[in-house]
Design a protein around this motif. Structure first.
Motif, PDB file in Angstrom:
ATOM      1  N   UNK A 284       3.638  -0.082  11.994  1.00  0.00           N
ATOM      2  CA  UNK A 284       3.024   0.964  11.172  1.00  0.00           C
ATOM      3  C   UNK A 284       1.556   0.693  10.859  1.00  0.00           C
ATOM      4  N   UNK A 285       1.015  -0.394  11.431  1.00  0.00           N
ATOM      5  CA  UNK A 285      -0.417  -0.621  11.332  1.00  0.00           C
ATOM      6  C   UNK A 285      -0.887  -1.437  10.145  1.00  0.00           C
ATOM      7  N   UNK A 286       0.038  -2.094   9.449  1.00  0.00           N
ATOM      8  CA  UNK A 286      -0.350  -2.924   8.307  1.00  0.00           C
ATOM      9  C   UNK A 286      -0.870  -4.285   8.766  1.00  0.00           C
ATOM     10  N   UNK A 287      -1.852  -4.825   8.043  1.00  0.00           N
ATOM     11  CA  UNK A 287      -2.186  -6.247   8.184  1.00  0.00           C
ATOM     12  C   UNK A 287      -1.355  -6.983   7.136  1.00  0.00           C
TER      13      UNK A 287
ATOM     14  N   UNK B  38      -3.188  -1.552   4.349  1.00  0.00           N
ATOM     15  CA  UNK B  38      -3.601  -0.581   5.345  1.00  0.00           C
ATOM     16  C   UNK B  38      -4.679   0.281   4.689  1.00  0.00           C
ATOM     17  N   UNK B  39      -5.867   0.273   5.276  1.00  0.00           N
ATOM     18  CA  UNK B  39      -7.037   0.916   4.668  1.00  0.00           C
ATOM     19  C   UNK B  39      -7.217   0.347   3.254  1.00  0.00           C
ATOM     20  N   UNK B  40      -7.236   1.191   2.222  1.00  0.00           N
ATOM     21  CA  UNK B  40      -7.438   0.663   0.860  1.00  0.00           C
ATOM     22  C   UNK B  40      -6.140   0.553   0.069  1.00  0.00           C
ATOM     23  N   UNK B  41      -5.028   0.672   0.775  1.00  0.00           N
ATOM     24  CA  UNK B  41      -3.737   0.649   0.084  1.00  0.00           C
ATOM     25  C   UNK B  41      -3.033  -0.687   0.309  1.00  0.00           C
TER      26      UNK B  41
ATOM     27  N   UNK C 124      -1.056  -2.171  -9.765  1.00  0.00           N
ATOM     28  CA  UNK C 124      -0.109  -1.051  -9.742  1.00  0.00           C
ATOM     29  C   UNK C 124       0.338  -0.647  -8.338  1.00  0.00           C
ATOM     30  N   UNK C 125       0.086  -1.515  -7.355  1.00  0.00           N
ATOM     31  CA  UNK C 125       0.538  -1.195  -5.996  1.00  0.00           C
ATOM     32  C   UNK C 125       2.060  -1.321  -5.914  1.00  0.00           C
ATOM     33  N   UNK C 126       2.703  -0.561  -4.993  1.00  0.00           N
ATOM     34  CA  UNK C 126       4.159  -0.584  -4.891  1.00  0.00           C
ATOM     35  C   UNK C 126       4.708  -1.979  -4.585  1.00  0.00           C
TER      36      UNK C 126
ATOM     37  N   UNK D 213       6.096   4.288   2.583  1.00  0.00           N
ATOM     38  CA  UNK D 213       6.447   3.328   1.536  1.00  0.00           C
ATOM     39  C   UNK D 213       5.484   3.380   0.363  1.00  0.00           C
ATOM     40  N   UNK D 214       4.348   4.033   0.561  1.00  0.00           N
ATOM     41  CA  UNK D 214       3.343   4.100  -0.495  1.00  0.00           C
ATOM     42  C   UNK D 214       3.272   5.510  -1.050  1.00  0.00           C
TER      43      UNK D 214
END
Length: 404
Positions: A319-322, A339-342, A371-373, A403-404
């Motif tokens: 899904x492209x996450x680091x 991923x990006x700013x999330x 407050x991130x998931x 998921x976000x």
């Protein structure tokens, strides 16, 4: 044929551009199928199949084309009367000596759109980047996700229950060809062992000219046995010493690096969440496909906790996450994902079988104030979410769109 829309969405914007489209990944993960899906896409927008020119360099009929000059001459000869744009497809291009030179030449000489696949990360970090500079775009292709596996499995066994399908996925993994074997365990095991040997002998031993194949095998077995666990090169050196074998930390790191270049393993670094710095020691490694581990090493069900981690980690990459491993004081969070700013935090466990386990798995988030998931993922069927931390059954988690 599974449509693999996740990849097509990424590739589609680059169709008919002058950037070389490069698809890399472990052998047999479906790169050749991606070339066929791209051809279908091209036909759907009005491109005639007569404009396609395809070469698979694992096919012995193309062995005479495995030098840059021979391939260049063949393509120029076969396209000399073309008046329309040409679409060139090269499968397992790393088998062609100095292939990057003829690919670059085609870009300059022909009105063409180029797609290549390869089974080694050196394609990009070395040969391709040197010659093509920024004139390529890379897409890493992975074995089937649980969602893709489920879709294909239901096409063969339409009445299967979700838990039964996941049980099969735990043992067999996501190599696409398994459907042709009707997911039978013994033929699948033999097929996966053959893939493993092909990756190790061709993409690691042959490409890197390794002489001590026995030492490589022992190091690879150690990494496979310790998937998802932190260890250092010195711990492998110590292990080998106990086995009456002498090896340097540098050789250990080189051999593991060769395996990551062949997409057999993926390295995950650790991150200190307080100081925000990446830690230099004791990385973790996961396998491109957990089915390969079961076939060559066994013990997926015994090491179920680590296998569930492996499955979640590979889904994050798809899904492209680091991804890093998060260290917060004495506690460790399995995956810190960006991923990006999330951002997203994930803790993976087999079962929340006791109050102590629940406290441990949810408690790793105590010092994380943002407050991130935050997720705890397990095989439990009952939702045990608490204090804003989401608990998900792993099947449900893997099938979620977002998921976000």
């Amino acid at each position: 044929m599974i449509k693999r829309e996740m990849y097509m969405q990424r590739i589609r914007p680059f169709i008919n551009t002058d950037l070389v489209k490069v698809m890399t990944g472990i052998r047999r993960c479906g790169k050749s199928v991606m070339l066929e899906l791209i051809k279908e896409e091209l036909k759907s927008i009005g491109i005639n199949a007569s404009q396609f020119l395809s070469f698979n360099f694992e096919d012995m009929r193309n062995s005479h084309l495995c030098t840059a000059q021979a391939l260049h001459d063949e393509v120029i000869h076969r396209t000399q009367n073309f008046s329309e744009k040409i679409y060139l497809f090269f499968d397992e291009i790393q088998e062609v000596e100095h292939w990057e030179k003829c690919i670059n030449s085609f870009r300059l000489e022909l009105d063409c759109d180029i797609y290549i696949t390869g089974s080694n990360a050196k394609l990009l970090s070395g040969e391709l980047a040197t010659v093509l500079g920024g004139r390529y775009v890379e897409f890493t292709i992975y074995p089937f996700s649980f969602s893709e596996f489920r879709e294909l499995y239901l096409s063969v066994f339409p009445d299967s229950s979700a838990p039964a399908i996941f049980q099969k996925y735990l043992l067999l993994g996501g190599m696409p060809y398994l459907a042709n074997l009707r997911f039978m365990e013994e033929p699948a095991r033999q097929y996966l062992i053959d893939i493993y040997h092909s990756v190790v002998l061709t993409d690691v031993v042959k490409r890197n000219k390794i002489r001590d194949v026995d030492m490589l095998s022992r190091i690879v077995s150690y990494v496979i046995g310790n998937i998802g666990s932190t260890f250092s090169s010195s711990s492998i050196v110590k292990f080998m010493k106990n086995e009456q074998r002498k090896v340097s930390p540098e050789t250990v790191l080189n051999y593991i690096n060769y395996c990551t270049n062949a997409y057999l393993f993926y390295q995950v670094k650790r991150q200190n969440l307080q100081g925000k710095q990446i830690l230099a020691t004791n990385e973790k490694y996961y396998m491109a496909d957990h089915g390969l581990r079961e076939a060559v090493f066994g013990g997926n069900m015994k090491d179920i906790n680590l296998i569930l981690e492996n499955i979640v980690f590979m889904e994050l990459l798809r899904r492209g996450y680091s991804v890093t491993v998060g260290k917060s004081g004495t506690k460790e969070i399995d995956f810190v994902c960006q991923i990006q700013n999330q951002k997203l935090y994930i803790q993976v466990t087999y079962l929340l079988a006791s109050e102590a386990t629940i406290q441990r798995e949810f408690g790793v988030y105590d010092s994380i104030r943002d407050n991130f998931p935050k997720y705890v993922v397990s095989m439990d069927e009952i939702d045990m979410s608490q204090n804003g931390i989401k608990h998900k059954n792993i099947r449900e988690f893997l099938l979620m769109d977002h998921w976000i």
